[in-house]
Design a protein around this motif. Sequence first.
Motif, mmCIF file in Angstrom:
data_model
loop_
_atom_site.group_PDB
_atom_site.id
_atom_site.type_symbol
_atom_site.label_atom_id
_atom_site.label_comp_id
_atom_site.label_asym_id
_atom_site.label_seq_id
_atom_site.Cartn_x
_atom_site.Cartn_y
_atom_site.Cartn_z
ATOM 1 N N SER A 93 0.281 -1.362 -0.017
ATOM 2 C CA SER A 93 -0.247 0.124 0.160
ATOM 3 C C SER A 93 1.170 1.227 -0.010
ATOM 4 C CB SER A 93 -0.889 0.380 1.230
ATOM 5 O OG SER A 93 -0.030 -0.493 2.045
ATOM 6 N N ALA A 94 0.085 2.541 0.061
ATOM 7 C CA ALA A 94 0.806 3.697 0.478
ATOM 8 C C ALA A 94 -0.057 4.754 0.147
ATOM 9 C CB ALA A 94 1.154 3.769 -2.214
ATOM 10 N N SER A 95 0.367 5.543 0.578
ATOM 11 C CA SER A 95 0.456 6.715 1.233
ATOM 12 C C SER A 95 0.604 8.086 1.576
ATOM 13 C CB SER A 95 0.290 6.318 2.954
ATOM 14 O OG SER A 95 0.872 6.317 3.820
ATOM 15 N N ASN A 96 0.348 8.852 1.516
ATOM 16 C CA ASN A 96 0.576 10.360 1.729
ATOM 17 C C ASN A 96 0.658 10.640 0.257
ATOM 18 O OD1 ASN A 96 1.899 12.832 2.781
ATOM 19 N ND2 ASN A 96 3.523 12.298 2.878
ATOM 20 N N ILE A 97 0.005 10.185 -0.966
ATOM 21 C CA ILE A 97 0.160 10.826 -2.432
ATOM 22 C C ILE A 97 -0.540 11.670 -3.243
ATOM 23 C CG2 ILE A 97 0.007 9.488 -4.487
ATOM 24 C CD1 ILE A 97 -0.942 6.692 -3.811
ATOM 25 N N PRO A 98 0.716 12.665 -4.249
ATOM 26 C CA PRO A 98 -0.331 14.010 -4.077
ATOM 27 C C PRO A 98 -0.913 14.420 -4.697
ATOM 28 C CG PRO A 98 2.014 13.726 -4.149
ATOM 29 C CD PRO A 98 2.010 12.356 -4.034
ATOM 30 N N LEU A 99 -2.604 14.956 -4.823
ATOM 31 C CA LEU A 99 -3.248 15.038 -5.419
ATOM 32 C C LEU A 99 -2.902 15.281 -6.471
ATOM 33 C CD1 LEU A 99 -5.014 17.252 -2.204
ATOM 34 C CD2 LEU A 99 -5.426 15.165 -2.439
ATOM 35 N N LEU A 100 -2.386 15.872 -7.101
ATOM 36 C CA LEU A 100 -2.578 15.613 -8.227
ATOM 37 C C LEU A 100 -2.267 14.525 -8.968
ATOM 38 C CD1 LEU A 100 0.767 15.577 -9.129
ATOM 39 C CD2 LEU A 100 0.833 17.204 -7.945
ATOM 40 N N ARG A 101 -2.032 12.739 -8.439
ATOM 41 C CA ARG A 101 -1.833 12.032 -8.649
ATOM 42 C C ARG A 101 -3.199 11.073 -8.216
ATOM 43 N NH1 ARG A 101 4.028 11.952 -8.468
ATOM 44 N NH2 ARG A 101 4.379 9.996 -6.664
ATOM 45 N N GLY A 102 -3.888 11.497 -7.496
ATOM 46 C CA GLY A 102 -5.153 11.050 -7.070
ATOM 47 C C GLY A 102 -4.981 10.394 -5.805
ATOM 48 N N GLY A 103 -4.179 11.119 -4.815
ATOM 49 C CA GLY A 103 -3.917 10.419 -3.702
ATOM 50 C C GLY A 103 -5.229 10.507 -3.181
ATOM 51 N N PRO A 104 -5.070 10.143 -1.613
ATOM 52 C CA PRO A 104 -4.125 10.207 -0.753
ATOM 53 C C PRO A 104 -3.396 9.054 -0.856
ATOM 54 C CG PRO A 104 -5.235 10.831 0.847
ATOM 55 C CD PRO A 104 -6.239 10.736 -0.492
ATOM 56 N N THR A 105 -3.228 7.406 -1.052
ATOM 57 C CA THR A 105 -3.590 6.510 -0.462
ATOM 58 C C THR A 105 -3.384 5.504 -2.277
ATOM 59 O OG1 THR A 105 -5.383 5.781 -0.248
ATOM 60 C CG2 THR A 105 -4.949 6.889 1.639
ATOM 61 N N GLY A 106 -3.291 4.253 -2.075
ATOM 62 C CA GLY A 106 -3.245 3.299 -3.583
ATOM 63 C C GLY A 106 -2.396 2.280 -2.792
ATOM 64 N N SER A 107 -2.380 1.394 -3.895
ATOM 65 C CA SER A 107 -1.970 0.348 -3.760
ATOM 66 C C SER A 107 0.149 -0.094 -4.315
ATOM 67 C CB SER A 107 -3.035 -0.540 -4.075
ATOM 68 O OG SER A 107 -3.376 -0.241 -5.745
ATOM 69 N N VAL A 108 0.685 -1.021 -3.849
ATOM 70 C CA VAL A 108 2.021 -0.959 -4.696
ATOM 71 C C VAL A 108 1.791 -2.059 -4.770
ATOM 72 C CG1 VAL A 108 4.331 -0.107 -3.857
ATOM 73 C CG2 VAL A 108 2.533 0.804 -2.925
ATOM 74 N N SER A 109 2.537 -1.994 -5.746
ATOM 75 C CA SER A 109 3.024 -3.703 -6.731
ATOM 76 C C SER A 109 4.477 -3.498 -7.218
ATOM 77 C CB SER A 109 2.115 -4.504 -8.364
ATOM 78 O OG SER A 109 3.172 -2.785 -9.501
ATOM 79 N N SER A 110 4.843 -4.567 -7.265
ATOM 80 C CA SER A 110 6.710 -4.786 -6.789
ATOM 81 C C SER A 110 6.944 -5.918 -7.381
ATOM 82 C CB SER A 110 7.369 -5.018 -5.188
ATOM 83 O OG SER A 110 6.949 -4.349 -3.880
ATOM 84 N N SER A 111 8.395 -5.773 -7.833
ATOM 85 C CA SER A 111 9.393 -6.444 -8.834
ATOM 86 C C SER A 111 11.004 -6.306 -8.605
ATOM 87 C CB SER A 111 9.194 -6.602 -10.386
ATOM 88 O OG SER A 111 9.982 -5.042 -10.959
ATOM 89 N N ALA A 112 11.952 -7.457 -8.669
ATOM 90 C CA ALA A 112 13.396 -7.490 -8.443
ATOM 91 C C ALA A 112 13.516 -8.461 -8.650
ATOM 92 C CB ALA A 112 13.318 -7.714 -6.879
ATOM 93 N N ASP A 113 15.081 -8.571 -9.353
ATOM 94 C CA ASP A 113 15.590 -9.192 -9.455
ATOM 95 C C ASP A 113 16.507 -9.909 -8.658
ATOM 96 O OD1 ASP A 113 14.681 -8.637 -12.039
ATOM 97 O OD2 ASP A 113 17.029 -8.191 -13.121
#
Length: 241
Positions: A53-73
């Motif tokens: 999850s994400a929090s404190n997202i700027p309102l210009l990107r549709g904030g203030p919360t959201g989800s997070v996906s991740s990847s790593a080698d």
Amino acid sequence: MKTVKISALVLAMAGVFATSANAQSAKTNAWEGAYGQVSVGYGSFTPNIGGGSASNIPLLRGGPTGSVSSSADNVNTGTDNIGVGYNFGINSDFVLGISAAYYPGASSSAPGAFTTYPVNGGGASSIAAVQYNVKNLYSVTLNPGYVIDKDRLVYAKVGYTGTTIGLNGPTLAYSTVNLGGYTLGLGYKQMVAQSIYLLGEFNYASYSTKNPVLTNTSGVNLTAPISGTGIDFLVGVGYRF
């Protein structure tokens, strides 16, 4: 943290050496007693980073919360370790050892990314590129062994392992995540001189999940579960007291 762990290994070495000096006259078999060793080899770490999850997202990107996906080698790297231990003689055929090992330095780095999706679908997603490595790896294990003869020993390992994952990136403040879990291993030792032996080991580690909060330069807080597994193949040389 590294200083504390190295100091613990030094104290462990002093303790097992002192025990060895007192027990030399009553050995059950040739492999009973203290030892110290150094090894080099190849290691691999496979990360497991779940959705978060994400929090404190700027309102210009549709904030203030959201989800997070991740990847790593995977991290694939050369590795080395130092170890000390003591084998207690059960009888002429078996020993039960206790040992500690520390892997100095850090692994090479591998790339990854966190993608943030604001809860309001009208906002744009944001991708934070990261690099991560593995460092401060250590283990404490019990090592049951079978004495083939005075020059050869096969053994297993089971115990606790810990490590630190270091993450950074162009838009991510440097962060560390400490992981702990269990380790299993198999090994073989072969005497080549009166007190010197060669060794080969395979080790596997599984790390439990942590849920760290990471912050990027825009002030967005990213939370995602991080765990992983690791293996290494080692060859080395040791001294049997």
